[in-house]
Design a protein around this motif. Structure first.
Motif, PDB file in Angstrom:
ATOM      1  N   THR A  54       0.427  -1.103  -0.127  1.00 30.83           N
ATOM      2  CA  THR A  54      -0.126  -0.023   0.233  1.00 30.83           C
ATOM      3  C   THR A  54       1.197   1.319   0.010  1.00 30.83           C
ATOM      4  O   THR A  54       2.379   1.287   0.549  1.00 30.83           O
ATOM      5  CB  THR A  54      -0.784   0.323   1.362  1.00 30.83           C
ATOM      6  OG1 THR A  54      -0.246   0.022   2.622  1.00 30.83           O
ATOM      7  CG2 THR A  54      -1.598  -1.354   1.461  1.00 30.83           C
ATOM      8  N   SER A  56      -0.040   4.057   2.335  1.00 31.64           N
ATOM      9  CA  SER A  56      -0.860   5.284   2.847  1.00 31.64           C
ATOM     10  C   SER A  56       0.672   6.251   3.781  1.00 31.64           C
ATOM     11  O   SER A  56       1.860   5.603   3.184  1.00 31.64           O
ATOM     12  CB  SER A  56      -0.978   3.946   4.495  1.00 31.64           C
ATOM     13  OG  SER A  56      -2.038   3.214   3.613  1.00 31.64           O
ATOM     14  N   ARG A  61      -2.334  10.110   8.443  1.00 33.10           N
ATOM     15  CA  ARG A  61      -3.819   9.382   9.295  1.00 33.10           C
ATOM     16  C   ARG A  61      -4.881   9.940   9.519  1.00 33.10           C
ATOM     17  O   ARG A  61      -6.009   9.287   9.798  1.00 33.10           O
ATOM     18  CB  ARG A  61      -2.978   8.222  10.034  1.00 33.10           C
ATOM     19  CG  ARG A  61      -4.143   6.875  10.286  1.00 33.10           C
ATOM     20  CD  ARG A  61      -2.743   6.278  11.421  1.00 33.10           C
ATOM     21  NE  ARG A  61      -3.496   4.785  11.690  1.00 33.10           N
ATOM     22  CZ  ARG A  61      -3.164   3.510  12.749  1.00 33.10           C
ATOM     23  NH1 ARG A  61      -2.530   3.456  12.435  1.00 33.10           N
ATOM     24  NH2 ARG A  61      -4.206   3.179  12.968  1.00 33.10           N
ATOM     25  N   ASN A 160      -4.773  -7.573   4.633  1.00 34.48           N
ATOM     26  CA  ASN A 160      -5.688  -6.242   6.076  1.00 34.48           C
ATOM     27  C   ASN A 160      -4.883  -6.865   7.314  1.00 34.48           C
ATOM     28  O   ASN A 160      -5.587  -8.428   7.394  1.00 34.48           O
ATOM     29  CB  ASN A 160      -7.017  -5.832   5.763  1.00 34.48           C
ATOM     30  CG  ASN A 160      -7.155  -4.882   4.312  1.00 34.48           C
ATOM     31  OD1 ASN A 160      -5.887  -4.543   3.611  1.00 34.48           O
ATOM     32  ND2 ASN A 160      -8.556  -4.723   3.733  1.00 34.48           N
ATOM     33  N   ALA A 180     -10.570   8.449   2.014  1.00 31.40           N
ATOM     34  CA  ALA A 180      -9.270   7.156   1.230  1.00 31.40           C
ATOM     35  C   ALA A 180      -8.709   7.701   0.100  1.00 31.40           C
ATOM     36  O   ALA A 180      -9.592   8.533  -0.349  1.00 31.40           O
ATOM     37  CB  ALA A 180      -9.999   5.455   1.268  1.00 31.40           C
ATOM     38  N   ASP A 211      -4.116   4.551   0.047  1.00 32.26           N
ATOM     39  CA  ASP A 211      -5.196   4.576   1.107  1.00 32.26           C
ATOM     40  C   ASP A 211      -6.050   4.782   1.224  1.00 32.26           C
ATOM     41  O   ASP A 211      -6.992   4.884   0.911  1.00 32.26           O
ATOM     42  CB  ASP A 211      -4.441   6.602   1.561  1.00 32.26           C
ATOM     43  CG  ASP A 211      -4.552   6.669   3.170  1.00 32.26           C
ATOM     44  OD1 ASP A 211      -5.710   6.446   3.425  1.00 32.26           O
ATOM     45  OD2 ASP A 211      -3.260   6.210   4.131  1.00 32.26           O
ATOM     46  N   GLY A 212      -5.661   3.347   2.447  1.00 33.09           N
ATOM     47  CA  GLY A 212      -7.416   3.361   2.829  1.00 33.09           C
ATOM     48  C   GLY A 212      -8.409   1.592   2.571  1.00 33.09           C
ATOM     49  O   GLY A 212      -9.572   1.813   2.832  1.00 33.09           O
ATOM     50  N   HIS A 213      -7.048   0.621   2.563  1.00 30.62           N
ATOM     51  CA  HIS A 213      -7.219  -0.993   2.092  1.00 30.62           C
ATOM     52  C   HIS A 213      -8.365  -0.843   3.311  1.00 30.62           C
ATOM     53  O   HIS A 213      -9.287  -2.059   3.195  1.00 30.62           O
ATOM     54  CB  HIS A 213      -6.376  -1.292   2.062  1.00 30.62           C
ATOM     55  CG  HIS A 213      -5.568  -1.262   0.790  1.00 30.62           C
ATOM     56  ND1 HIS A 213      -4.670   0.320   0.718  1.00 30.62           N
ATOM     57  CD2 HIS A 213      -5.764  -1.260  -0.412  1.00 30.62           C
ATOM     58  CE1 HIS A 213      -4.317  -0.132  -0.861  1.00 30.62           C
ATOM     59  NE2 HIS A 213      -4.278  -1.320  -1.333  1.00 30.62           N
ATOM     60  N   LYS A 215     -10.494   0.375   5.751  1.00 33.64           N
ATOM     61  CA  LYS A 215     -11.504   1.143   5.542  1.00 33.64           C
ATOM     62  C   LYS A 215     -12.174   0.847   4.478  1.00 33.64           C
ATOM     63  O   LYS A 215     -13.324   0.289   5.058  1.00 33.64           O
ATOM     64  CB  LYS A 215     -11.287   3.163   5.368  1.00 33.64           C
ATOM     65  CG  LYS A 215     -10.176   3.922   6.504  1.00 33.64           C
ATOM     66  CD  LYS A 215      -9.779   4.868   5.758  1.00 33.64           C
ATOM     67  CE  LYS A 215      -8.937   5.730   7.052  1.00 33.64           C
ATOM     68  NZ  LYS A 215      -8.456   6.996   6.290  1.00 33.64           N
TER      69      LYS A 215
END
Length: 264
Positions: A54, A56, A61, A160, A180, A211-213, A215
């Motif tokens: 990812t 991120s 954050r 995840n 995300a 970003d946001g896997h 979520k």
């Protein structure tokens, strides 16, 4: 200036004379194969070996734990450092993701795409994206076109962290709507000849998740929405400026499936 971690590239097929592949590369390795340039081949996103991490940003954050009140220049600039030089259209969307496994219920490649292109003549199978993905929205463009929206994770949901997913599920059940971030493409694809049961142009709006896997998986599990900041790569899409200009209005329309449209 540091070199961008993501790049859009082209690569000749191994077979001599084959069409040039469009690729999204991460750290110099092909991560996703995209629809062919011709626009008459089936719409495609296919995960490759380079999609294994990812992107991120820990520094953002806290800011992305809530919905952004608007297009946040700080967030856009931060993720812009990951992207190659080009023209991007930022879109702030609200999505309600539904997790889809290829070959199972709700898979675009096994249903809507087969209705238009049929199965692959060599393999005798539908296109296979090599990844679970999220379907988030679809609607009518006009009598001869339909918009499909997808969110594609860089790594499968099975990678995840379970505790983080459950934390987001609980927060979403309490009304929190996190944000995300994705880099996106809009590909317009239609067969050259009408040899199908449902012939029309497919607008594929694909968000490759940066970003946001956790979520997205939590939202799909809880049946809750998330906000998505999309950085639409205009130079790398199979669409014209007028098509890009229609996206905001199309995304404000009611959700309508192709099947529901056909039986009206």
């Amino acid at each position: 200036m540091a070199e961008a971690r993501l790049r859009f590239e082209t690569e000749p097929q191994e077979t001599q004379g084959g069409p040039t592949r469009r690729l999204l590369a991460v750290d110099g390795e092909p991560a996703f194969e995209l629809s062919f340039w011709c626009g008459s081949c089936p719409f495609l996103f296919r995960r490759l070996a380079g999609a294994r991490q990812t992107l991120s940003m820990a520094s953002l954050r806290e800011r992305l734990a809530e919905p952004l009140p608007g297009l946040d220049e700080g967030v856009i600039d931060a993720f812009g450092t990951l992207l190659p030089e080009g023209v991007y259209l930022p879109l702030l969307l609200r999505v309600e993701p539904r997790l889809v496994v290829p070959g199972q219920e709700g898979d675009y490649f096994s249903h809507e795409q087969v209705d238009t292109w049929g199965i692959d003549q060599f393999w005798g199978l539908p296109e296979y994206p090599h990844t679970p993905y999220y379907r988030t929205f679809e609607t009518v463009v006009d009598d001869d076109a339909h918009l499909y929206e997808f969110v594609v994770p860089m790594v499968p949901p099975t990678w995840n962290d379970r505790e983080r997913v459950e934390e987001y599920v609980e927060q979403m059940r309490q009304g929190q709507v996190p944000t995300a971030v994705a880099v996106s493409t809009l590909d317009l694809c239609q067969p050259a000849l009408d040899l199908s049961t449902d012939y029309y142009q497919h607008w594929g709006l694909t968000h490759f998740l940066l970003d946001g896997h956790h979520k997205l998986e939590a939202a799909a599990s809880a049946g809750r929405p998330v906000q998505l900041l999309s950085l639409l790569a205009l130079d790398e899409s199979l669409a014209e400026a007028a098509d890009h200009g229609r996206l905001a209005a199309l995304r404000s329309q009611p959700r309508l499936s192709r099947g529901a449209r056909r039986v009206r």
